[in-house]
Write an enzyme that holds these catalytic residues in place. Structure first.
Site, PDB file in Angstrom:
ATOM      1  CG  ASP A   1       0.053  -4.173   2.742  1.00 21.60           C
ATOM      2  OD1 ASP A   1       0.246  -3.645   1.631  1.00 21.60           O
ATOM      3  OD2 ASP A   1      -0.111  -3.529   3.788  1.00 21.60           O
TER       4      ASP A   1
ATOM      5  CB  SER B   1       3.178   1.853   6.180  1.00 21.66           C
ATOM      6  OG  SER B   1       2.022   2.095   6.945  1.00 21.66           O
TER       7      SER B   1
ATOM      8  CG  HIS C   1      -0.346   0.229   2.520  1.00 25.52           C
ATOM      9  ND1 HIS C   1      -0.008  -0.789   3.378  1.00 25.52           N
ATOM     10  CD2 HIS C   1       0.012   1.369   3.161  1.00 25.52           C
ATOM     11  CE1 HIS C   1       0.512  -0.308   4.484  1.00 25.52           C
ATOM     12  NE2 HIS C   1       0.540   1.016   4.379  1.00 25.52           N
TER      13      HIS C   1
END
Length: 432
Positions: free
Chosen positions: A196, A275, A166
């Site tokens: 992911d 992230s 993402h």
């Protein structure tokens, strides 16, 4: 000396020449200054004729030796102050060090370990900028503008960078900034939307690439210390600490909704921009990728999630070797879990089973409408290889344990009858 004496005793009344001349012989210098000779008459005469009367007013203080001693003490104090001031200007010393005494900073053993861990692993953490193409509304010029950012880490000396999918989703170009602030254009090697995970590659000198130490996540314990390094809100190389709050959690992929199992829960602060960054144990080894947070506000609320390194390792190896992850699928589209619950049954309702997919080839029936527009439910999958399937998460969890080419036994509810149908799993089609 005469000017100093007049400064200290300027309040003494001024006398006439005759009065001073008459007073000088009356002072006994031999009494004031022990073991001294009587003053030379010629010197005394010179003083009488040439000196400023106001400068010698101290002769009128008293014949008591204590007053003269006080005067001399004051004079010595002034001389010492002047000498100290001159020495500070003349001496070759740092002005700050002359007054400030610094002591070496003392850290506790756990603090030293944390500092050492951050210093050793920071060069392995990178900053990733996601660029998108935008057209100016007025000039119609095509521009590349940042649409997001995140973190990542160096996987090997070949220039492979691991991050979250993402972080790079929807990017037209990607840029990677290393720990020394050097920036390189990155190419996408491959990605796995379901888990992911994404792998990039940069052409950087090997001496600038410092792979992160790989650890093991199978033996983690709740309560052990963890450290997260990343770039939250664009602030590069930020360290947060915490503990493992829980193990074997399950979250859904932001891209596909497919569940990710065995996720690590931590209370180390993870904010937007973290992230893709590494989660480290106290030895500085990688144990997970910081992926998501549970927060109504979007900021850290003490509940963060990381994909375990044991899961990441296998995915990265496949992406580096083949550019994709070979994962088996049934080849169906199924209804949301809430719709099946409203029907009062447990399982996965098949909405569509394309005839060229594994399920379609095996004969699974899709949901459709008859000639009168009435809805005819398709097959409802209740178990696979004897394992109960209550919802979509159960289906994905079972498929994750299978390989391409495996033959599985699927039990379905068709009408009022339970049937068992063998299906051979096929690989997931390539994604653009």
């Amino acid at each position: 000396m005469t000017s100093m004496a007049s400064t200290f005793f300027s309040t003494t009344p001024t006398l006439s020449r005759r009065a001073i001349a008459n007073s000088i012989p009356k002072i006994s210098l031999t009494k004031s200054l022990s073991n001294s000779k009587r003053p030379n008459p010629a010197v005394v005469s010179a003083v009488r004729n040439n000196c400023n009367y106001k400068s010698f007013n101290f002769f009128e203080l008293s014949d008591d030796s204590s007053n003269l001693k006080k005067l001399l003490d004051s004079f010595f104090v002034v001389c010492a102050s002047v000498a100290l001031s001159v020495s500070l200007f003349v001496a070759d010393v740092d002005s700050a060090s002359a007054f400030v005494v610094t002591t070496p900073r003392k850290l506790q053993s756990d603090e030293l370990a944390t500092v050492r861990l951050f210093q050793e692993n920071t060069p392995s953490v990178v900053y990733i900028t996601n660029l998108a193409v935008r057209q100016d509304a007025f000039t119609l010029d095509v521009l590349e503008v940042p649409q997001g950012s995140g973190s990542g880490f160096v996987w090997d000396v070949q220039g492979h960078i691991v991050t979250n999918y993402h972080v790079i989703r929807g990017a037209s170009d990607l840029r990677v900034t290393l720990g020394d602030q050097s920036t390189y254009d990155a190419k996408v090697v491959g990605f796995d939307q379901d888990k992911d995970v994404a792998v990039l590659r940069i052409d950087a000198p090997k001496d600038k690439l410092r792979p992160i130490p790989i650890g093991v996540s199978a033996d983690l314990l709740v309560g052990q210390k963890v450290y997260a390094i990343g770039n939250p809100f664009g602030l590069d190389h930020t360290l947060t600490t915490g503990v493992i709050s829980g193990l074997r959690r399950e979250i859904s992929s932001a891209a596909t909704g497919r569940p990710i199992q065995d996720v690590i829960q931590t209370d180390a602060a993870i904010n937007p921009g973290n992230s893709g960054g590494p989660l480290l144990d106290s030895a500085g080894n990688l144990i997970g990728i910081n992926t998501a947070i549970y927060s109504p506000s979007g900021a850290s609320s003490g509940v963060g999630f990381s994909i375990p390194v044991d899961t990441v390792g296998g995915i990265v190896d496949q992406l580096v070797r083949f550019g994709k992850v070979t994962r088996p699928i049934l080849g169906i589209k199924f209804a949301p879990d809430q719709s099946v619950e409203q029907l009062g049954v447990s399982g996965v309702l098949v909405l569509d089973a394309p005839p060229n997919g594994p399920a379609g080839k095996a004969g699974l029936q899709s949901t459709k409408r008859d000639a009168y527009g009435r809805l005819i439910l398709g097959d409802i999958i209740t178990s696979i290889n004897g394992k109960k399937v209550s919802n979509g998460s159960d289906l994905y969890r079972i498929l994750d344990q299978c390989k391409v080419g495996d033959k599985i036994m699927v039990e379905v509810l068709r009408g009022d009858q339970l049937e068992k149908i063998p299906i051979i799993l096929e690989p997931k089609p390539d994604e653009s």
